[in-house]
Design a protein around this motif. Structure first.
Motif, PDB file in Angstrom:
ATOM      1  N   MET A   1       1.192  -0.961   0.719  1.00 48.79           N
ATOM      2  CA  MET A   1      -0.168  -0.292  -0.091  1.00 48.79           C
ATOM      3  C   MET A   1       1.044   0.974  -0.143  1.00 48.79           C
ATOM      4  O   MET A   1       1.610   1.176   0.625  1.00 48.79           O
ATOM      5  CB  MET A   1      -0.891  -0.083   1.420  1.00 48.79           C
ATOM      6  CG  MET A   1      -1.721  -0.611   1.046  1.00 48.79           C
ATOM      7  SD  MET A   1      -3.379  -1.279   3.061  1.00 48.79           S
ATOM      8  CE  MET A   1      -3.625   0.313   2.713  1.00 48.79           C
ATOM      9  N   ARG A   2       0.468   2.704  -0.292  1.00 49.92           N
ATOM     10  CA  ARG A   2       0.354   3.313  -0.151  1.00 49.92           C
ATOM     11  C   ARG A   2       1.670   4.162   0.925  1.00 49.92           C
ATOM     12  O   ARG A   2       1.128   4.025   1.881  1.00 49.92           O
ATOM     13  CB  ARG A   2       0.258   4.638  -1.215  1.00 49.92           C
ATOM     14  CG  ARG A   2      -0.156   4.592  -2.278  1.00 49.92           C
ATOM     15  CD  ARG A   2      -1.286   5.814  -3.115  1.00 49.92           C
ATOM     16  NE  ARG A   2      -1.558   5.038  -5.294  1.00 49.92           N
ATOM     17  CZ  ARG A   2      -1.046   4.756  -5.684  1.00 49.92           C
ATOM     18  NH1 ARG A   2       0.524   5.326  -6.053  1.00 49.92           N
ATOM     19  NH2 ARG A   2      -0.887   4.624  -6.139  1.00 49.92           N
ATOM     20  N   GLU A  55      -1.428   5.370   2.445  1.00 49.40           N
ATOM     21  CA  GLU A  55      -2.693   4.686   3.041  1.00 49.40           C
ATOM     22  C   GLU A  55      -2.633   4.128   4.049  1.00 49.40           C
ATOM     23  O   GLU A  55      -2.974   4.102   5.349  1.00 49.40           O
ATOM     24  CB  GLU A  55      -2.342   3.270   2.092  1.00 49.40           C
ATOM     25  CG  GLU A  55      -3.286   4.263   0.827  1.00 49.40           C
ATOM     26  CD  GLU A  55      -3.549   3.114  -0.662  1.00 49.40           C
ATOM     27  OE1 GLU A  55      -4.424   3.227  -1.322  1.00 49.40           O
ATOM     28  OE2 GLU A  55      -3.013   2.424  -0.199  1.00 49.40           O
ATOM     29  N   ASN A  56      -0.810   3.820   4.441  1.00 47.70           N
ATOM     30  CA  ASN A  56      -0.632   3.331   6.036  1.00 47.70           C
ATOM     31  C   ASN A  56      -0.482   4.455   6.642  1.00 47.70           C
ATOM     32  O   ASN A  56      -0.854   3.906   8.411  1.00 47.70           O
ATOM     33  CB  ASN A  56       1.169   3.169   5.816  1.00 47.70           C
ATOM     34  CG  ASN A  56       1.610   1.771   5.104  1.00 47.70           C
ATOM     35  OD1 ASN A  56       1.489   0.779   5.911  1.00 47.70           O
ATOM     36  ND2 ASN A  56       1.757   0.981   3.856  1.00 47.70           N
TER      37      ASN A  56
END
Ligand code: ATP
Length: 234
Positions: free
Chosen positions: A91-92, A95-96
């Protein structure tokens, strides 16, 4: 604030913490140091509710944590940044970070937290669209800390943030922790890198085979002969 009193814990019959007591006061930066397998991670897990106590008591401002589930401990503001970071590597970056922000109810609260985290870690803002798994080790560690900060911790439990980092990155991570603490975040840092963690913290505890064998001002521990022989002078 956080009090661990005479705590014992085990995996099955294997007792890994024996009668451990420690205290973290509001605003403090505390080191928990010890060799591989000393029990640092287990102590972090006991505080977070991931490992049950056999004996003893853990309280946050007098509230007994022993019977609480891990998500209830999180709600009280005890946030653990686990060893090995445990990011969502496909994930980007943003997003994390967002995953740490579940507690927010309004977009403006969430945005304010993103802004704070990006102010502390400008590199993460630059790389917010990047896939987390492609960050350098040091950046991934920053990301794990940033995600923890999104939960607005009263106390941040950090498990071996220096692991696997090159010396230069390691210095950066410790500097960030010092800065966080100056900004008011209370920190309990478990580390094998004894010298560095005692250099940045105010007090420390030394764990050996599940026992606290020494505690005191970090400066004094840094000058302690036994610690120097066991951990630093090698
Ligand atoms: P490290 O720096 O290697 O992470 P640590 O100080 O964090 O070490 P712990 O991970 O708490 O130490 O381990 C303490 C002891 O508990 C070790 O003897 C370890 O082998 C044992 N242990 C840890 N996790 C488990 C588990 N899930 N099941 C059984 N034993 C475990």
């Amino acid at each position: 604030m956080l009090k661990v009193e005479n705590v014992s814990a085990s995996y099955g019959e294997l007792i890994v913490l024996h009668d451990v007591s420690l205290e973290v006061k509001e605003g403090e930066f505390i080191s928990l140091v010890g060799a591989n397998g000393a029990g640092k991670t287990s102590l972090m897990k006991v505080i977070s509710g991931l490992l049950k106590l056999r004996a003893g008591k853990i309280t946050l401002d007098g509230i007994d944590l022993s019977a609480l589930a891990p998500h209830e401990v999180v709600k009280l503001g005890i946030i653990q940044v686990p060893e090995g970071r445990q990011l969502f590597s496909r994930m980007r970056v943003e997003e994390n970070i967002l995953l740490g922000g579940e507690i927010y109810h309004t977009p403006s609260e969430l945005n304010a937290s993103f802004e704070r985290v990006y102010r502390l870690f400008p590199i993460l803002e630059e790389r917010k669209k990047q896939i987390a798994g492609t960050l350098s080790g040091g950046e991934q560690q920053m990301l794990a800390i940033a995600r923890g900060l999104m939960a607005n911790p009263r106390i941040l439990l950090l498990d071996e943030p220096s692991i696997g980092l090159a010396p230069l990155l390691l210095a950066d991570v410790f500097k960030v922790l010092q800065r966080l603490n100056r900004e008011g975040v209370t920190i309990l840092l478990a580390e094998q890198n004894v010298r560095y963690s005692l250099m940045v913290s105010s007090r420390g505890y030394v764990l050996e085979r599940g026992h606290i064998i020494l505690s005191g001002e970090s400066k004094q521990l840094l000058n302690n002969e036994m610690i120097n022989e066991a951990f630093i002078g090698r």
